[in-house]
Design an enzyme around this catalytic site. Structure first.
Site, PDB file in Angstrom:
ATOM      1  N   VAL A 104     -67.479  88.616  34.469  1.00 28.01           N
ATOM      2  CA  VAL A 104     -68.058  89.791  35.128  1.00 28.01           C
ATOM      3  C   VAL A 104     -67.404  89.993  36.486  1.00 28.01           C
ATOM      4  O   VAL A 104     -67.030  91.116  36.842  1.00 28.01           O
ATOM      5  CB  VAL A 104     -69.599  89.658  35.250  1.00 28.01           C
ATOM      6  CG1 VAL A 104     -70.174  90.741  36.151  1.00 28.01           C
ATOM      7  CG2 VAL A 104     -70.238  89.719  33.863  1.00 28.01           C
ATOM      8  N   VAL A 106     -63.800  91.358  35.973  1.00 24.50           N
ATOM      9  CA  VAL A 106     -63.769  92.748  35.520  1.00 24.50           C
ATOM     10  C   VAL A 106     -64.288  93.698  36.595  1.00 24.50           C
ATOM     11  O   VAL A 106     -63.710  94.753  36.836  1.00 24.50           O
ATOM     12  CB  VAL A 106     -64.568  92.907  34.213  1.00 24.50           C
ATOM     13  CG1 VAL A 106     -64.807  94.367  33.883  1.00 24.50           C
ATOM     14  CG2 VAL A 106     -63.856  92.203  33.068  1.00 24.50           C
ATOM     15  N   GLU A 107     -65.385  93.315  37.237  1.00 24.12           N
ATOM     16  CA  GLU A 107     -66.037  94.216  38.177  1.00 24.12           C
ATOM     17  C   GLU A 107     -65.295  94.358  39.501  1.00 24.12           C
ATOM     18  O   GLU A 107     -65.207  95.463  40.041  1.00 24.12           O
ATOM     19  CB  GLU A 107     -67.482  93.768  38.436  1.00 24.12           C
ATOM     20  CG  GLU A 107     -68.393  93.878  37.233  1.00 24.12           C
ATOM     21  CD  GLU A 107     -68.692  95.308  36.827  1.00 24.12           C
ATOM     22  OE1 GLU A 107     -68.517  96.230  37.638  1.00 24.12           O
ATOM     23  OE2 GLU A 107     -69.106  95.506  35.677  1.00 24.12           O
ATOM     24  N   SER A 108     -64.801  93.257  40.068  1.00 20.46           N
ATOM     25  CA  SER A 108     -64.214  93.336  41.416  1.00 20.46           C
ATOM     26  C   SER A 108     -62.879  92.625  41.570  1.00 20.46           C
ATOM     27  O   SER A 108     -62.287  92.674  42.640  1.00 20.46           O
ATOM     28  CB  SER A 108     -65.186  92.731  42.431  1.00 20.46           C
ATOM     29  OG  SER A 108     -65.249  91.322  42.251  1.00 20.46           O
ATOM     30  N   GLN A 164     -70.453  93.754  41.703  1.00 23.95           N
ATOM     31  CA  GLN A 164     -70.647  95.205  41.701  1.00 23.95           C
ATOM     32  C   GLN A 164     -72.086  95.598  41.372  1.00 23.95           C
ATOM     33  O   GLN A 164     -72.389  96.220  40.351  1.00 23.95           O
ATOM     34  CB  GLN A 164     -69.674  95.874  40.735  1.00 23.95           C
ATOM     35  CG  GLN A 164     -68.234  95.818  41.204  1.00 23.95           C
ATOM     36  CD  GLN A 164     -68.014  96.682  42.435  1.00 23.95           C
ATOM     37  OE1 GLN A 164     -67.859  97.881  42.311  1.00 23.95           O
ATOM     38  NE2 GLN A 164     -68.003  96.092  43.612  1.00 23.95           N
TER      39      GLN A 164
END
Length: 148
Positions: free
Chosen positions: A64, A67-69, A86
């Site tokens: 996560v 992918v997110e930040s 995020q």
């Protein structure tokens, strides 16, 4: 003469074994370096801590964050999500309320807080859906949309 051939064969076998072990060691070092570049494990103390507390596998938390930040703690999305995982400000407030914590919006940028809240949210979503694909959809779009 026979013992000389046996000694040579033994020496060759030992050399081959040593070279094999050395090659395996070098391979592992190179693979670890490549693996860490592709799959960073920054903030591991927080990931491990909150993985244990909330029962979310570490690889899920790392995925996560990646992918997110992409491991950027001050990341902000065009939609307003903040930090490593995020989190939207409304979600941050909701999680704060559920954890019975008083927080400030600036804490969303703190890696420890962001990872804790994001991991808590993943745990909550997993208890709700019991399937990681639904968890990821809800994490991204909100559980209201997934429920619909």
């Amino acid at each position: 003469m026979n013992w000389k051939n046996t000694a040579r064969r033994s020496a060759v076998i030992v050399i081959i074994l040593v070279l094999s072990i050395l090659c395996a060691f070098v391979y592992q070092l190179v693979w670890d370096k490549i693996d860490r570049q592709r799959y960073p494990r920054q903030f591991s103390e927080y990931v491990t801590e909150f993985s244990d507390v909330y029962g979310v596998p570490e690889y899920v938390i790392y995925a996560v964050i990646k992918v997110e930040s992409d491991f950027t703690s001050n990341a902000e999305s065009h939609a307003g999500a903040i930090g490593l995982m995020q989190i939207m400000p409304d979600s941050f407030d909701w999680i704060s309320m559920r954890l019975k914590r008083t927080t400030e919006v600036g804490m969303m940028y703190d890696p420890r807080t962001n990872i804790e809240y994001g991991t808590y949210y993943l745990s909550y979503l997993y208890m709700r859906y019991n399937r990681w694909d639904a968890v990821f959809a809800a994490y991204n779009a909100g559980f209201g949309r997934v429920d619909q």
